[in-house]
Structure formats: C-alpha cells, structure tokens
Design a protein around this motif. Structure first.
Motif, mmCIF file in Angstrom:
data_model
loop_
_atom_site.group_PDB
_atom_site.id
_atom_site.type_symbol
_atom_site.label_atom_id
_atom_site.label_comp_id
_atom_site.label_asym_id
_atom_site.label_seq_id
_atom_site.Cartn_x
_atom_site.Cartn_y
_atom_site.Cartn_z
ATOM 1 N N GLY A 195 0.810 -1.214 0.000
ATOM 2 C CA GLY A 195 0.000 0.000 0.000
ATOM 3 C C GLY A 195 0.842 1.261 0.000
ATOM 4 O O GLY A 195 0.541 2.222 -0.722
ATOM 5 N N ILE A 196 1.925 1.271 0.793
ATOM 6 C CA ILE A 196 2.777 2.461 0.862
ATOM 7 C C ILE A 196 3.499 2.700 -0.456
ATOM 8 O O ILE A 196 3.578 3.839 -0.947
ATOM 9 C CB ILE A 196 3.794 2.307 2.021
ATOM 10 N N GLN A 197 4.020 1.628 -1.035
ATOM 11 C CA GLN A 197 4.763 1.790 -2.290
ATOM 12 C C GLN A 197 3.868 2.098 -3.481
ATOM 13 O O GLN A 197 4.364 2.510 -4.533
ATOM 14 C CB GLN A 197 5.581 0.531 -2.555
ATOM 15 N N SER A 198 2.561 1.917 -3.335
ATOM 16 C CA SER A 198 1.647 2.241 -4.428
ATOM 17 C C SER A 198 1.276 3.726 -4.472
ATOM 18 O O SER A 198 0.649 4.170 -5.439
ATOM 19 C CB SER A 198 0.359 1.417 -4.297
ATOM 20 N N MET A 199 1.649 4.472 -3.434
ATOM 21 C CA MET A 199 1.314 5.895 -3.400
ATOM 22 C C MET A 199 2.209 6.678 -4.367
ATOM 23 O O MET A 199 3.421 6.419 -4.450
ATOM 24 C CB MET A 199 1.476 6.435 -1.981
ATOM 25 N N PRO A 200 1.657 7.635 -5.107
ATOM 26 C CA PRO A 200 2.454 8.434 -6.055
ATOM 27 C C PRO A 200 3.527 9.249 -5.336
ATOM 28 O O PRO A 200 3.287 9.803 -4.257
ATOM 29 C CB PRO A 200 1.418 9.351 -6.710
ATOM 30 N N ALA A 201 4.701 9.328 -5.915
ATOM 31 C CA ALA A 201 5.799 10.103 -5.320
ATOM 32 C C ALA A 201 5.482 11.587 -5.265
ATOM 33 O O ALA A 201 6.029 12.317 -4.429
ATOM 34 C CB ALA A 201 7.084 9.864 -6.111
ATOM 35 N N GLY A 202 4.578 12.032 -6.133
ATOM 36 C CA GLY A 202 4.226 13.453 -6.148
ATOM 37 C C GLY A 202 3.601 13.931 -4.847
ATOM 38 O O GLY A 202 3.721 15.116 -4.501
ATOM 39 N N GLN A 203 2.948 13.057 -4.144
ATOM 40 C CA GLN A 203 2.330 13.452 -2.871
ATOM 41 C C GLN A 203 3.394 13.784 -1.833
ATOM 42 O O GLN A 203 3.218 14.725 -1.033
ATOM 43 C CB GLN A 203 1.412 12.342 -2.364
ATOM 44 N N TYR A 204 4.480 13.042 -1.844
ATOM 45 C CA TYR A 204 5.573 13.341 -0.915
ATOM 46 C C TYR A 204 6.208 14.693 -1.262
ATOM 47 O O TYR A 204 6.526 15.490 -0.367
ATOM 48 C CB TYR A 204 6.636 12.246 -0.981
ATOM 49 N N GLU A 205 6.371 14.944 -2.552
ATOM 50 C CA GLU A 205 6.984 16.206 -2.984
ATOM 51 C C GLU A 205 6.076 17.386 -2.666
ATOM 52 O O GLU A 205 6.558 18.447 -2.216
ATOM 53 C CB GLU A 205 7.266 16.138 -4.485
ATOM 54 N N ALA A 206 4.761 17.213 -2.881
ATOM 55 C CA ALA A 206 3.834 18.300 -2.573
ATOM 56 C C ALA A 206 3.810 18.597 -1.078
ATOM 57 O O ALA A 206 3.768 19.766 -0.657
ATOM 58 C CB ALA A 206 2.436 17.925 -3.063
ATOM 59 N N ALA A 207 3.829 17.565 -0.250
ATOM 60 C CA ALA A 207 3.830 17.752 1.198
ATOM 61 C C ALA A 207 5.111 18.451 1.646
ATOM 62 O O ALA A 207 5.088 19.287 2.562
ATOM 63 C CB ALA A 207 3.688 16.400 1.894
ATOM 64 N N LYS A 208 6.246 18.130 0.999
ATOM 65 C CA LYS A 208 7.503 18.773 1.351
ATOM 66 C C LYS A 208 7.465 20.250 1.024
ATOM 67 O O LYS A 208 7.960 21.091 1.801
ATOM 68 C CB LYS A 208 8.642 18.081 0.604
ATOM 69 N N LEU A 209 6.862 20.599 -0.113
ATOM 70 C CA LEU A 209 6.734 22.002 -0.491
ATOM 71 C C LEU A 209 5.829 22.768 0.466
ATOM 72 O O LEU A 209 6.011 23.980 0.685
ATOM 73 C CB LEU A 209 6.189 22.122 -1.925
ATOM 74 N N LEU A 210 4.846 22.077 1.051
ATOM 75 C CA LEU A 210 3.928 22.708 2.003
ATOM 76 C C LEU A 210 4.516 22.804 3.407
ATOM 77 O O LEU A 210 3.869 23.321 4.325
ATOM 78 C CB LEU A 210 2.613 21.938 2.055
ATOM 79 N N GLY A 211 5.719 22.315 3.596
ATOM 80 C CA GLY A 211 6.388 22.435 4.876
ATOM 81 C C GLY A 211 6.160 21.276 5.826
ATOM 82 O O GLY A 211 6.498 21.370 7.016
ATOM 83 N N TYR A 212 5.605 20.162 5.350
ATOM 84 C CA TYR A 212 5.386 18.996 6.210
ATOM 85 C C TYR A 212 6.697 18.240 6.398
ATOM 86 O O TYR A 212 7.495 18.097 5.455
ATOM 87 C CB TYR A 212 4.353 18.053 5.599
ATOM 88 N N SER A 213 6.906 17.743 7.603
ATOM 89 C CA SER A 213 8.051 16.873 7.846
ATOM 90 C C SER A 213 7.743 15.472 7.304
ATOM 91 O O SER A 213 6.612 15.187 6.899
ATOM 92 C CB SER A 213 8.367 16.800 9.342
#
Length: 302
Positions: A195-213
């Motif tokens: 389930g974790i590996q099926s998530m798009p990498a773009g979500q991690y990048e978007a969260a990083k841009l929003l300041g999420y750890s």
C-alpha cells in the motif's frame, strides 16, 4: 371396531417413535434416547389396552381413545425432550466458553500484529541492507512455514532450545498468542508495504513544499490513503485469522474447536462440529460487517 382403532393408535405411536429416531439427530436428539422411549412404549402396551377398554366402556369413542393413548406416552416423551434440551444447552455453554478463548486470541493478535506489521514494513523498505535482509528473511520464514509448526516452536522452543521450563498453566494460551502475533505481523507487513509503495511520489513532494516533515507527511497524508487501499486485503486476513484460531488446539489450548472435537468424540456425534461451524460463521459474519462499515466510513478519501 373400537379395539381396532385402539390398536391403530398404538401402531401410530410406534411409527412416530421410529420417525423421531430418524430425524432426531438433526435436532441433536440421540438415538439411544429415542430407543429408550420406544422400549417404554412397548412395555406400556398392556396399560394402553386398558386405557382403550376403559374409553370404549365409557363411550369415549375415537377421541377418548386418542387422548388416553397420548396421555400414556406423554410423560416418557417429555422426559426424552427435556434430557436432550439440557444436553444441547450444556454443549452450547461449553462451546461458548471455547469461543471466548478464541476471541481472546483473535483480539490480542490484531492489537499487536497490526502495529508490529507496520514497523516490520518500515524495516522491509529500509535502505539499510542488513536490516532489510533480516526482515526479508523473517517474513519469508513466517510465510513459508505452517502456522501450526510455528506454534509448536514457540511453545516447546524455550525448553528444547534453552532448557527453560515454564510451569505456568497460562503459558499455552500465551504461546498461542505469541505465535499468532509474529505470524500475522509478517502478512500485515507485506500488505502495508504494497500500500505504501503504491502511493504516487508526487504526494511526498507536494507535502515537502507545504512544509510537512517526513513523519507528518506519512501519518497525515499517506497513511490514511494506505489504510483505505489495503482494507480489503486486511479484511481477508482478519477473516482467515478467525478460522486459524482453531490451530491453537495443537498445543492443547482449549479453544472452541478443541472443545467441539472432545464433545464429538464423547458423544459420537457430528452435532458439536456443526454447532462450532455456526459459531465460526457468525463470528466471521460480524467481522465482515464491521470491516465493510469501516470501509464505507473511509470512502471520503476517494
């Protein structure tokens, strides 16, 4: 003519006894109990004839004959029914006690294996090759060997491997719980990983841009979506867990299947197994309904 009717009534009672003997096991009625009633019926034939003669003498007719014959055998029939009802109640109460033990194994396994499986999934996806190799080996062993064998290793292992004697009466149940937890944690780990590996990498990048750890990204954004995606697979494992609790009998844990097996052996009947099957089915039905309700509650993530 009245005498013939009386004899016909007695014959009818005999036929009813035979029919009850045929269909009786369906309702948990033992054959020997029906045979006992049949013997009482035969021994009471002289008394039945007396009842018929008195009914004829008093002008009771067919109705009086039927009532007299029914009254003659009602006591023995009631005794048989009461005895069988008490036996069924005793069987159900014993199975219910075993079901309580099965439920304890089920709940403890879920409470500990779900979070443990997530930790193992992190180790499986770790960039540390040593940690990843250890976790992969653990998962391979847990998934590649029978659960029954794992339960035996957990129970007998401390003595045969380390010479440790555990005299606690509760250790059988504790060993069963440990075996189930480490086994199902491996399966849940692979479900989490997929389930974790099926998530798009773009979500991690978007969260990083929003300041999420990294931890905030995982627990607030990724994990809720992962849970929704893996829920059908988790449901299948949970339903399998309900049935796998019966394997605890291999180390003499008195869960429901072990009790049903003992009852079936002592009664030489399949009824305890049928009753245990009904218990398992109801348990699985409740689990399926609850998991479906959870899935609907999480549908807003779609």
């Amino acid at each position: 003519l009245s005498m013939k009717i009386g004899l016909l009534a007695t014959l009818t009672s005999t036929i009813i006894a035979i029919i009850l003997g045929i269909i009786g096991p369906t309702f948990g009625r033992r054959v020997d109990a029906v045979v006992t009633w049949f013997i009482d019926l035969v021994l009471s034939v002289p008394h039945t004839l007396v009842v018929i003669l008195i009914s004829i003498a008093m002008g009771g007719g067919l109705k009086g004959i039927v009532v007299g014959v029914a009254a003659t055998h009602w006591t023995s029939l009631t005794r048989v029914i009461r005895a069988e009802v008490m036996q069924i109640n005793t069987m159900i109460s014993q199975l219910a006690g075993g079901m309580l033990v099965s439920t304890e194994i089920f709940v403890v396994t879920l409470v500990f294996s779900l979070p443990l499986g997530l930790l193992i999934a992190f180790g499986r996806m770790s960039k540390n090759k040593v940690l990843q190799g250890i976790v992969k080996t653990y998962i391979s062993i847990m998934r590649g060997t029978p659960l029954m064998l794992q339960l035996m290793v957990v129970y007998f292992g401390p003595y045969y491997l380390f010479g440790i004697k555990i005299k606690s009466n509760d250790y059988r149940l504790i060993a069963a719980m440990i075996g189930f937890v480490i086994n199902y944690a491996a399966y849940f780990a692979e479900i989490y990983r997929s389930g974790i590996q099926s998530m798009p990498a773009g979500q991690y990048e978007a969260a990083k841009l929003l300041g999420y750890s990294r931890s905030q990204t995982f627990f607030r954004i990724i994990l809720p979506q992962v849970i929704k995606r893996i829920l059908p697979s988790v449901t299948n494992e949970v339903i399998t867990l309900v049935k796998d609790t019966s394997l605890a009998f291999t180390i003499s844990v008195l869960e429901m299947f072990a009790i049903a097996k003992a009852l079936a052996s002592s009664q030489t009947s399949m009824i305890p197994f049928v009753a245990a099957g009904v218990f398992y089915y109801i348990f699985n039905l409740v689990v399926a309904v609850v998991m479906e309700w959870i899935e609907k509650k999480l549908s807003y993530y779609e």
